[in-house]
Design a protein around this motif. Structure first.
Motif, PDB file in Angstrom:
ATOM      1  N   ASN A   1       2.437   6.089   8.517  1.00 54.80           N
ATOM      2  CA  ASN A   1       2.667   7.416   7.782  1.00 54.80           C
ATOM      3  C   ASN A   1       1.477   8.358   7.504  1.00 54.80           C
ATOM      4  OD1 ASN A   1       4.263   9.299   6.086  1.00 54.80           O
ATOM      5  ND2 ASN A   1       3.341   8.200   4.420  1.00 54.80           N
ATOM      6  N   ILE A   2       0.116   7.561   7.254  1.00 58.86           N
ATOM      7  CA  ILE A   2      -0.921   8.516   7.390  1.00 58.86           C
ATOM      8  C   ILE A   2      -1.441   8.728   8.728  1.00 58.86           C
ATOM      9  CG2 ILE A   2      -3.440   8.258   6.531  1.00 58.86           C
ATOM     10  CD1 ILE A   2      -2.609   6.136   4.663  1.00 58.86           C
ATOM     11  N   ILE A   3      -1.383   8.278   9.853  1.00 60.67           N
ATOM     12  CA  ILE A   3      -1.368   8.503  11.039  1.00 60.67           C
ATOM     13  C   ILE A   3      -0.605   9.617  11.641  1.00 60.67           C
ATOM     14  CG2 ILE A   3      -1.773   7.741  13.473  1.00 60.67           C
ATOM     15  CD1 ILE A   3      -2.898   4.952  12.486  1.00 60.67           C
ATOM     16  N   TYR A   4       0.446   9.554  11.121  1.00 56.14           N
ATOM     17  CA  TYR A   4       1.478  10.692  11.398  1.00 56.14           C
ATOM     18  C   TYR A   4       1.223  11.722  10.713  1.00 56.14           C
ATOM     19  CZ  TYR A   4       5.540  13.426  11.409  1.00 56.14           C
ATOM     20  OH  TYR A   4       6.590  14.599  11.424  1.00 56.14           O
ATOM     21  N   ARG A   5       0.771  11.753   9.581  1.00 52.87           N
ATOM     22  CA  ARG A   5       0.066  13.098   8.618  1.00 52.87           C
ATOM     23  C   ARG A   5      -1.179  13.661   9.400  1.00 52.87           C
ATOM     24  NH1 ARG A   5       0.165  11.364   2.939  1.00 52.87           N
ATOM     25  NH2 ARG A   5      -0.613  13.265   2.446  1.00 52.87           N
ATOM     26  N   LEU A   6      -2.023  12.743   9.833  1.00 53.25           N
ATOM     27  CA  LEU A   6      -3.222  13.291  10.510  1.00 53.25           C
ATOM     28  C   LEU A   6      -2.951  14.121  11.723  1.00 53.25           C
ATOM     29  CD1 LEU A   6      -5.421  10.043   9.740  1.00 53.25           C
ATOM     30  CD2 LEU A   6      -5.880  12.214   9.105  1.00 53.25           C
ATOM     31  N   LYS A   7      -1.972  13.322  12.525  1.00 53.26           N
ATOM     32  CA  LYS A   7      -1.737  13.890  13.861  1.00 53.26           C
ATOM     33  C   LYS A   7      -0.992  15.197  13.694  1.00 53.26           C
ATOM     34  CE  LYS A   7      -1.766   9.949  16.724  1.00 53.26           C
ATOM     35  NZ  LYS A   7      -1.204   8.907  17.427  1.00 53.26           N
ATOM     36  N   LYS A   8      -0.139  15.527  12.545  1.00 54.34           N
ATOM     37  CA  LYS A   8       0.634  16.684  12.213  1.00 54.34           C
ATOM     38  C   LYS A   8      -0.403  17.583  11.880  1.00 54.34           C
ATOM     39  CE  LYS A   8       4.444  17.994   9.610  1.00 54.34           C
ATOM     40  NZ  LYS A   8       5.733  17.657   8.796  1.00 54.34           N
ATOM     41  N   GLN A   9      -1.485  17.332  11.377  1.00 54.58           N
ATOM     42  CA  GLN A   9      -2.642  18.466  11.331  1.00 54.58           C
ATOM     43  C   GLN A   9      -3.513  18.690  12.440  1.00 54.58           C
ATOM     44  OE1 GLN A   9      -4.661  17.809   7.430  1.00 54.58           O
ATOM     45  NE2 GLN A   9      -2.859  17.540   6.275  1.00 54.58           N
TER      46      GLN A   9
ATOM     47  N   CYS B   1     -16.196  -1.404  -3.396  1.00 54.12           N
ATOM     48  CA  CYS B   1     -15.666   0.300  -3.054  1.00 54.12           C
ATOM     49  C   CYS B   1     -14.074   0.042  -3.028  1.00 54.12           C
ATOM     50  CB  CYS B   1     -16.215   0.844  -1.863  1.00 54.12           C
ATOM     51  SG  CYS B   1     -16.242  -0.138  -0.197  1.00 54.12           S
ATOM     52  N   ALA B   2     -13.544  -1.231  -2.879  1.00 54.43           N
ATOM     53  CA  ALA B   2     -12.106  -1.387  -3.059  1.00 54.43           C
ATOM     54  C   ALA B   2     -11.757  -2.609  -3.235  1.00 54.43           C
ATOM     55  CB  ALA B   2     -11.387  -0.774  -1.540  1.00 54.43           C
ATOM     56  N   ASP B   3     -10.501  -3.112  -3.789  1.00 56.83           N
ATOM     57  CA  ASP B   3     -10.191  -4.325  -4.216  1.00 56.83           C
ATOM     58  C   ASP B   3      -9.484  -5.018  -3.044  1.00 56.83           C
ATOM     59  OD1 ASP B   3     -10.751  -4.553  -6.979  1.00 56.83           O
ATOM     60  OD2 ASP B   3      -9.368  -3.244  -7.528  1.00 56.83           O
ATOM     61  N   SER B   4      -8.990  -4.149  -1.961  1.00 57.95           N
ATOM     62  CA  SER B   4      -8.546  -4.770  -0.762  1.00 57.95           C
ATOM     63  C   SER B   4      -8.693  -3.884   0.488  1.00 57.95           C
ATOM     64  CB  SER B   4      -7.134  -4.793  -0.955  1.00 57.95           C
ATOM     65  OG  SER B   4      -6.482  -3.438  -1.227  1.00 57.95           O
ATOM     66  N   PHE B   5      -8.524  -4.485   1.690  1.00 57.34           N
ATOM     67  CA  PHE B   5      -8.711  -3.961   2.659  1.00 57.34           C
ATOM     68  C   PHE B   5      -7.731  -2.679   2.845  1.00 57.34           C
ATOM     69  CE2 PHE B   5      -7.563  -3.239   7.387  1.00 57.34           C
ATOM     70  CZ  PHE B   5      -8.837  -2.919   7.669  1.00 57.34           C
ATOM     71  N   GLU B   6      -6.514  -2.976   2.451  1.00 52.05           N
ATOM     72  CA  GLU B   6      -5.579  -1.898   2.592  1.00 52.05           C
ATOM     73  C   GLU B   6      -5.676  -0.786   1.509  1.00 52.05           C
ATOM     74  OE1 GLU B   6      -5.060  -4.895   1.230  1.00 52.05           O
ATOM     75  OE2 GLU B   6      -3.716  -5.917   2.630  1.00 52.05           O
ATOM     76  N   GLU B   7      -6.575  -0.936   0.446  1.00 51.58           N
ATOM     77  CA  GLU B   7      -6.958   0.261  -0.384  1.00 51.58           C
ATOM     78  C   GLU B   7      -8.022   0.813   0.204  1.00 51.58           C
ATOM     79  OE1 GLU B   7      -9.419   0.590  -4.654  1.00 51.58           O
ATOM     80  OE2 GLU B   7      -8.169  -1.040  -4.509  1.00 51.58           O
ATOM     81  N   PHE B   8      -8.636   0.173   0.723  1.00 54.68           N
ATOM     82  CA  PHE B   8      -9.956   0.649   1.453  1.00 54.68           C
ATOM     83  C   PHE B   8      -9.668   1.667   2.502  1.00 54.68           C
ATOM     84  CE2 PHE B   8     -12.788   0.429   5.350  1.00 54.68           C
ATOM     85  CZ  PHE B   8     -13.995   1.210   4.590  1.00 54.68           C
ATOM     86  N   ILE B   9      -8.772   1.272   3.402  1.00 53.44           N
ATOM     87  CA  ILE B   9      -8.490   2.213   4.505  1.00 53.44           C
ATOM     88  C   ILE B   9      -7.586   3.142   4.150  1.00 53.44           C
ATOM     89  CG2 ILE B   9      -6.460   0.674   5.200  1.00 53.44           C
ATOM     90  CD1 ILE B   9      -7.149   1.430   8.301  1.00 53.44           C
ATOM     91  N   GLU B  10      -6.776   3.105   3.245  1.00 51.51           N
ATOM     92  CA  GLU B  10      -5.897   3.973   2.825  1.00 51.51           C
ATOM     93  C   GLU B  10      -6.584   5.214   2.183  1.00 51.51           C
ATOM     94  OE1 GLU B  10      -1.797   4.623   0.172  1.00 51.51           O
ATOM     95  OE2 GLU B  10      -3.021   3.035  -0.392  1.00 51.51           O
ATOM     96  N   LYS B  11      -7.304   4.859   1.145  1.00 54.25           N
ATOM     97  CA  LYS B  11      -8.339   5.817   0.737  1.00 54.25           C
ATOM     98  C   LYS B  11      -9.212   6.720   1.635  1.00 54.25           C
ATOM     99  CE  LYS B  11     -10.787   3.540  -2.425  1.00 54.25           C
ATOM    100  NZ  LYS B  11     -11.576   3.162  -3.520  1.00 54.25           N
ATOM    101  N   LYS B  12      -9.718   5.871   2.522  1.00 54.71           N
ATOM    102  CA  LYS B  12     -10.738   6.642   3.554  1.00 54.71           C
ATOM    103  C   LYS B  12      -9.810   7.670   4.368  1.00 54.71           C
ATOM    104  CE  LYS B  12     -14.488   5.070   2.480  1.00 54.71           C
ATOM    105  NZ  LYS B  12     -15.551   5.834   1.791  1.00 54.71           N
ATOM    106  N   LEU B  13      -8.762   7.227   4.954  1.00 50.16           N
ATOM    107  CA  LEU B  13      -7.915   8.055   5.707  1.00 50.16           C
ATOM    108  C   LEU B  13      -7.271   9.195   4.827  1.00 50.16           C
ATOM    109  CD1 LEU B  13      -6.048   5.442   8.236  1.00 50.16           C
ATOM    110  CD2 LEU B  13      -8.177   7.048   8.664  1.00 50.16           C
ATOM    111  N   LEU B  14      -6.530   9.004   3.849  1.00 54.99           N
ATOM    112  CA  LEU B  14      -6.162   9.813   2.926  1.00 54.99           C
ATOM    113  C   LEU B  14      -7.147  11.123   2.644  1.00 54.99           C
ATOM    114  CD1 LEU B  14      -3.726   8.120   0.589  1.00 54.99           C
ATOM    115  CD2 LEU B  14      -3.201   9.673   2.400  1.00 54.99           C
TER     116      LEU B  14
END
Length: 158
Positions: free
Chosen positions: A10-18, A141-154
């Motif tokens: 979903n995040i990658i889709y939003r990035l590509k849309k921009q 900087c993050a409690d999980s890998f998921e949180e880390f990657i989500e924050k960085k990409l968003l």
């Protein structure tokens, strides 16, 4: 916690849309991922394994997230290959043996992921630099890998 492919897609889709380019080195085999764990003598969190299985490594704008890229020797410190870069940081700069190098955080800092399943920090992401020798000296900087990657990409979408 499982790495959520749909969240990242979903995040990658939003990035590509921009019209923001997203680069991936491509998927990896479970066998290659297990071999990387053996080389480093660590236990990768499932979320990071799933990221490697699906994407390999990612690069978006100035954000690069290490993974496994298509090289013949994972132990070599090749750009974006977490195994070789981690070994180099452990051997030359004192990175704690149960952490892997996720990428360059700037100003000499690295993002590192705890891969010691017996540690309270297992699966958490921290800032580390060669001047830090103990877990207690690192900043989380993050409690999980998921949180880390989500924050960085968003952050790149904003």
């Amino acid at each position: 916690m499982q790495f959520e492919k749909s969240m990242l897609e979903n995040i990658i889709y939003r990035l590509k849309k921009q019209e923001i380019k997203v680069y991936s080195s491509g998927p990896n085999s479970a066998e290659r991922i297990d071999n990387a764990s053996k080389i480093l003598e660590i236990q990768l969190p499932e979320s990071f394994k799933n990221y490697l299985l699906i994407y390999g490594s990612l690069s978006v704008k100035s954000f690069e997230l290490n993974g496994l890229i298509n090289v013949s020797n994972d132990s070599e410190p090749v750009h974006a290959n977490f195994v070789g870069l981690t070994k180099e940081s452990q051997d030359k700069y004192g990175l704690i043996k149960t952490y892997i190098q996720l990428g360059d955080a700037g100003l000499g800092d690295q993002w590192v992921l705890c891969c010691n399943s017996k540690s309270k920090n297992y699966g958490k992401v921290f800032y580390w630099n060669p001047g830090i020798s103990g877990e207690n000296d690192m900043e989380k900087c993050a409690d999980s890998f998921e949180e880390f990657i989500e924050k960085k990409l968003l952050k790149l979408i904003e």
